[in-house]
Design a protein around this motif. Structure first.
Motif, short mmCIF file in Angstrom:
data_model
loop_
_atom_site.label_atom_id
_atom_site.label_comp_id
_atom_site.label_asym_id
_atom_site.label_seq_id
_atom_site.Cartn_x
_atom_site.Cartn_y
_atom_site.Cartn_z
N LEU A 34 45.88 -42.93 -30.68
CA LEU A 34 45.22 -42.43 -28.97
C LEU A 34 45.41 -41.10 -29.27
CD1 LEU A 34 46.90 -45.67 -26.90
CD2 LEU A 34 44.04 -45.35 -27.92
N LEU A 35 46.06 -40.61 -29.30
CA LEU A 35 46.67 -39.25 -29.32
C LEU A 35 44.97 -38.21 -29.65
CD1 LEU A 35 50.19 -37.52 -29.15
CD2 LEU A 35 48.45 -38.46 -27.09
N VAL A 36 45.13 -39.26 -31.30
CA VAL A 36 43.64 -38.06 -32.10
C VAL A 36 42.33 -38.59 -32.15
CG1 VAL A 36 45.96 -36.55 -33.57
CG2 VAL A 36 44.59 -38.89 -34.30
N ALA A 37 42.15 -39.88 -32.11
CA ALA A 37 41.47 -40.00 -31.68
C ALA A 37 39.96 -39.69 -31.48
CB ALA A 37 40.76 -41.89 -31.27
N GLU A 38 40.12 -39.01 -29.77
CA GLU A 38 39.06 -38.12 -29.44
C GLU A 38 39.24 -37.05 -29.44
OE1 GLU A 38 36.75 -40.06 -28.53
OE2 GLU A 38 37.70 -41.99 -28.72
N LEU A 39 39.72 -36.22 -30.13
CA LEU A 39 39.81 -35.03 -30.53
C LEU A 39 38.59 -34.07 -30.99
CD1 LEU A 39 43.45 -34.32 -31.68
CD2 LEU A 39 42.70 -34.81 -29.66
N GLY A 40 37.94 -33.29 -30.17
CA GLY A 40 37.00 -33.11 -30.78
C GLY A 40 37.44 -31.56 -31.71
N ALA A 56 45.45 -31.04 -38.15
CA ALA A 56 44.65 -32.25 -38.30
C ALA A 56 45.97 -31.87 -40.02
CB ALA A 56 43.66 -30.43 -39.65
N HIS A 57 46.67 -31.26 -40.06
CA HIS A 57 47.79 -30.67 -40.89
C HIS A 57 48.93 -32.11 -40.33
CE1 HIS A 57 46.33 -26.48 -41.64
NE2 HIS A 57 46.14 -26.94 -43.17
N GLN A 58 49.07 -32.23 -39.67
CA GLN A 58 50.08 -33.18 -39.40
C GLN A 58 49.31 -34.26 -39.71
OE1 GLN A 58 52.98 -32.54 -38.53
NE2 GLN A 58 53.03 -30.83 -37.78
N ILE A 59 48.50 -34.96 -39.38
CA ILE A 59 47.69 -36.39 -39.83
C ILE A 59 47.58 -35.95 -41.47
CG2 ILE A 59 46.05 -37.35 -39.59
CD1 ILE A 59 48.11 -37.38 -37.17
N ALA A 60 47.10 -35.19 -41.82
CA ALA A 60 46.43 -35.67 -43.61
C ALA A 60 48.29 -35.76 -44.30
CB ALA A 60 46.10 -33.75 -44.12
N HIS A 61 49.32 -34.86 -43.65
CA HIS A 61 50.42 -34.89 -43.90
C HIS A 61 50.83 -37.11 -44.26
CE1 HIS A 61 54.59 -34.70 -45.65
NE2 HIS A 61 55.48 -35.18 -44.30
N LEU A 62 50.50 -37.46 -43.40
CA LEU A 62 51.14 -39.41 -42.96
C LEU A 62 49.83 -39.57 -44.15
CD1 LEU A 62 51.44 -38.60 -38.89
CD2 LEU A 62 53.07 -39.08 -40.67
N ALA A 103 41.71 -29.85 -45.32
CA ALA A 103 40.45 -29.00 -45.22
C ALA A 103 38.66 -30.25 -44.92
CB ALA A 103 40.31 -28.62 -46.43
N LEU A 104 39.34 -31.17 -44.97
CA LEU A 104 38.12 -32.73 -44.55
C LEU A 104 37.97 -32.25 -43.29
CD1 LEU A 104 39.93 -36.02 -46.22
CD2 LEU A 104 38.61 -34.34 -46.93
N ASP A 105 36.33 -32.93 -43.65
CA ASP A 105 36.20 -32.97 -41.82
C ASP A 105 36.97 -34.05 -41.02
OD1 ASP A 105 32.73 -33.06 -40.02
OD2 ASP A 105 34.25 -35.13 -39.92
N PRO A 106 36.89 -33.98 -39.79
CA PRO A 106 38.16 -34.68 -38.89
C PRO A 106 37.62 -36.13 -39.38
CG PRO A 106 37.97 -32.47 -37.77
CD PRO A 106 36.79 -32.39 -38.98
N ALA A 107 36.86 -36.56 -38.57
CA ALA A 107 35.90 -38.10 -38.52
C ALA A 107 36.57 -38.88 -39.97
CB ALA A 107 34.99 -38.15 -38.64
N VAL A 108 36.12 -38.08 -41.42
CA VAL A 108 37.03 -38.72 -42.71
C VAL A 108 37.81 -38.08 -42.64
CG1 VAL A 108 36.56 -37.69 -45.37
CG2 VAL A 108 35.11 -37.57 -43.90
N LEU A 109 38.83 -37.71 -42.26
CA LEU A 109 40.90 -37.42 -42.43
C LEU A 109 40.92 -38.59 -41.07
CD1 LEU A 109 43.14 -36.05 -43.00
CD2 LEU A 109 43.00 -34.68 -41.24
N LEU A 110 40.66 -38.96 -40.45
CA LEU A 110 41.38 -40.22 -39.38
C LEU A 110 41.24 -41.89 -39.68
CD1 LEU A 110 42.50 -40.74 -36.62
CD2 LEU A 110 39.85 -40.94 -35.78
N ALA A 111 40.13 -41.49 -40.48
CA ALA A 111 39.52 -42.87 -41.34
C ALA A 111 40.52 -43.15 -42.72
CB ALA A 111 38.10 -42.62 -41.85
N ARG A 112 40.78 -41.88 -43.38
CA ARG A 112 41.29 -41.60 -44.68
C ARG A 112 43.31 -42.15 -44.17
NH1 ARG A 112 42.37 -37.09 -48.82
NH2 ARG A 112 39.71 -38.06 -48.88
N TRP A 113 43.11 -41.34 -43.03
CA TRP A 113 44.62 -41.90 -42.41
C TRP A 113 44.92 -43.46 -42.28
CZ3 TRP A 113 46.16 -41.42 -36.68
CH2 TRP A 113 47.58 -42.37 -36.46
N ARG A 114 43.74 -44.01 -41.17
CA ARG A 114 43.53 -45.25 -40.19
C ARG A 114 43.93 -46.39 -42.03
NH1 ARG A 114 39.32 -44.24 -36.13
NH2 ARG A 114 40.71 -44.06 -34.43
N ASP A 115 42.93 -46.32 -43.21
CA ASP A 115 43.04 -46.95 -43.92
C ASP A 115 44.16 -46.68 -44.97
OD1 ASP A 115 41.43 -48.58 -46.32
OD2 ASP A 115 41.65 -47.14 -47.01
#
Length: 277
Positions: A34-40, A56-62, A103-115
Motif C-alpha cells: 500500500l505504501l508503494v503501489a501509487e508512487l510516482g 526501488a532498491h528496498q523493494i528490489a532487495h525483497l 534499474a527496472l521500470d517501477p511497474a515491472v519491479l512492483l509486479a516482480r515483487w508481487r509475483d
C-alpha cells in the motif's frame, strides 16, 4: 537461520504454526504494498536511510530474496549455486541484486515483487510437515523461512516509510521480529568475536496491544525491557539505542543492546543517533 535459545513460558502467541506466520507475512507484505503501489517514478528514486539505497532498491532487495527463498524451497539441489555466488562475493552480492532490480521500470519491479512473494508463500504452504530448506547458513524450517521473510519485509518497509515520511502503526506481527531478535542474542555476540554470556537474559516487551511479551527466566539478573516496537527497531538496526525507550540492566545486557541484530551475516553498521554529526 539464527541460533535457538531454550524455550520458556511467555504470554506471546506461539509462532510454531507455519500457517499463522505465513498469514502474518501476507499481511506485512500487503501493508508495504500500500505504501508503494501509487508512487510516482520520482518517489521510487527517493533515498532511504540505507546508504545508496532508494525506495526501488528496498523493494528490489525483497523481490530478490523472495526469489532466492523460492528456489531453496522448490529446487534445493539448485540452490547450492546461489550459495557459491554469495561466497564468491560476500561484500557485494546483496547490493548487486538490489541494483539490478532498482534499474527496472517501477511497474515491472512492483509486479516482480508481487509475483515472487505470492509464489513463495504458496510454496511454503505446500511444503510437507517437517521440511527443511537450504539457505545461506544452516537449513531453515518452513516457519523459520516465513519468519525471516516477515522480519525483512518489516525492516525494509520501515526504511521505505522513513523515506516517504510515513509513520506506521505497529501491529502484533512484531512478535515475530522480536522473537528472532531474542533468539539471535548469541549470534550477535559471536559475530563480533565476543564471548557469549553463559546465563540467560530476561526480556520483557510491551506489545502494541498493551500485553506483555516475556522471554527468559523471570529471575534473570541481566534484563532488557521496553516497548516491543523499540526492541524491533533495535535488533533490525533501524534506530540507534539512544533514540529508543529500552532499559538494559546488567553489563552483559547493556552490551547486547549495543550490538543486537536479528539478521544473519556480518555485523551491521547500524544507524547513527538522531542529532549526531
Amino acid at each position: 537461520m539464527l541460533p535457538d535459545t531454550k524455550p520458556c513460558p511467555r504470554r506471546e502467541r506461539s509462532v510454531s504454526d507455519a500457517g499463522a506466520v505465513l498469514d502474518d507475512l501476507v499481511g506485512e507484505s500487503a501493508e508495504l504494498d500500500l505504501l508503494v503501489a501509487e508512487l510516482g517514478r520520482d518517489e521510487w528514486a527517493v533515498a532511504t536511510p540505507a546508504p545508496r539505497w532508494t525506495v526501488a532498491h528496498q523493494i528490489a532487495h525483497l523481490a530478490w530474496t523472495d526469489r532466492a527463498a523460492h528456489l531453496a524451497v522448490t529446487a534445493p539441489d539448485s540452490f547450492g549455486a546461489e550459495v557459491e555466488k554469495a561466497l564468491a562475493a560476500p561484500a557485494t552480492f546483496v547490493d548487486e541484486g538490489a541494483e539490478e532490480g532498482a534499474a527496472l521500470d517501477p511497474a515491472v519491479l512492483l509486479a516482480r515483487w508481487r509475483d515472487g512473494r505470492e509464489r513463495l508463500q504458496e510454496a511454503l504452504r505446500a511444503a510437507p510437515s517437517g521440511a527443511r530448506f537450504p539457505w545461506y547458513g544452516p537449513p531453515m524450517s518452513t516457519a523459520s523461512m516465513a519468519t525471516g521473510r516477515l522480519m525483512e519485509t518489516w525492516a525494509h518497509g520501515q526504511d521505505v516509510a522513513d523515506a516517504l515520511g510515513v509513520r506506521r502503526r505497529p501491529t502484533a506481527r512484531l512478535r515475530h521480529v522480536a522473537r528472532i531478535g531474542v533468539r539471535a542474542r548469541d549470534f550477535a555476540f559471536g559475530a563480533r568475536g565476543l564471548d557469549v554470556p553463559g546465563e540467560e537474559f530476561r526480556v520483557e516487551l510491551t506489545a502494541p496491544g498493551g500485553e506483555l511479551w516475556e522471554y527468559g527466566p523471570a529471575d534473570a539478573v541481566q534484563r532488557v525491557t521496553g516497548p516491543a516496537l523499540d526492541f524491533c527497531l533495535l535488533v533490525t538496526q533501524r534506530a540507534h539505542r539512544d533514540d529508543l525507550a529500552l532499559c538494559a540492566t546488567g553489563a552483559d545486557a547493556d552490551r547486547w543492546v549495543g550490538i543486537a541484530q536479528a539478521f544473519a551475516g556480518p555485523p551491521g553498521a547500524g544507524r547513527p543517533a538522531k542529532g549526531s554529526a
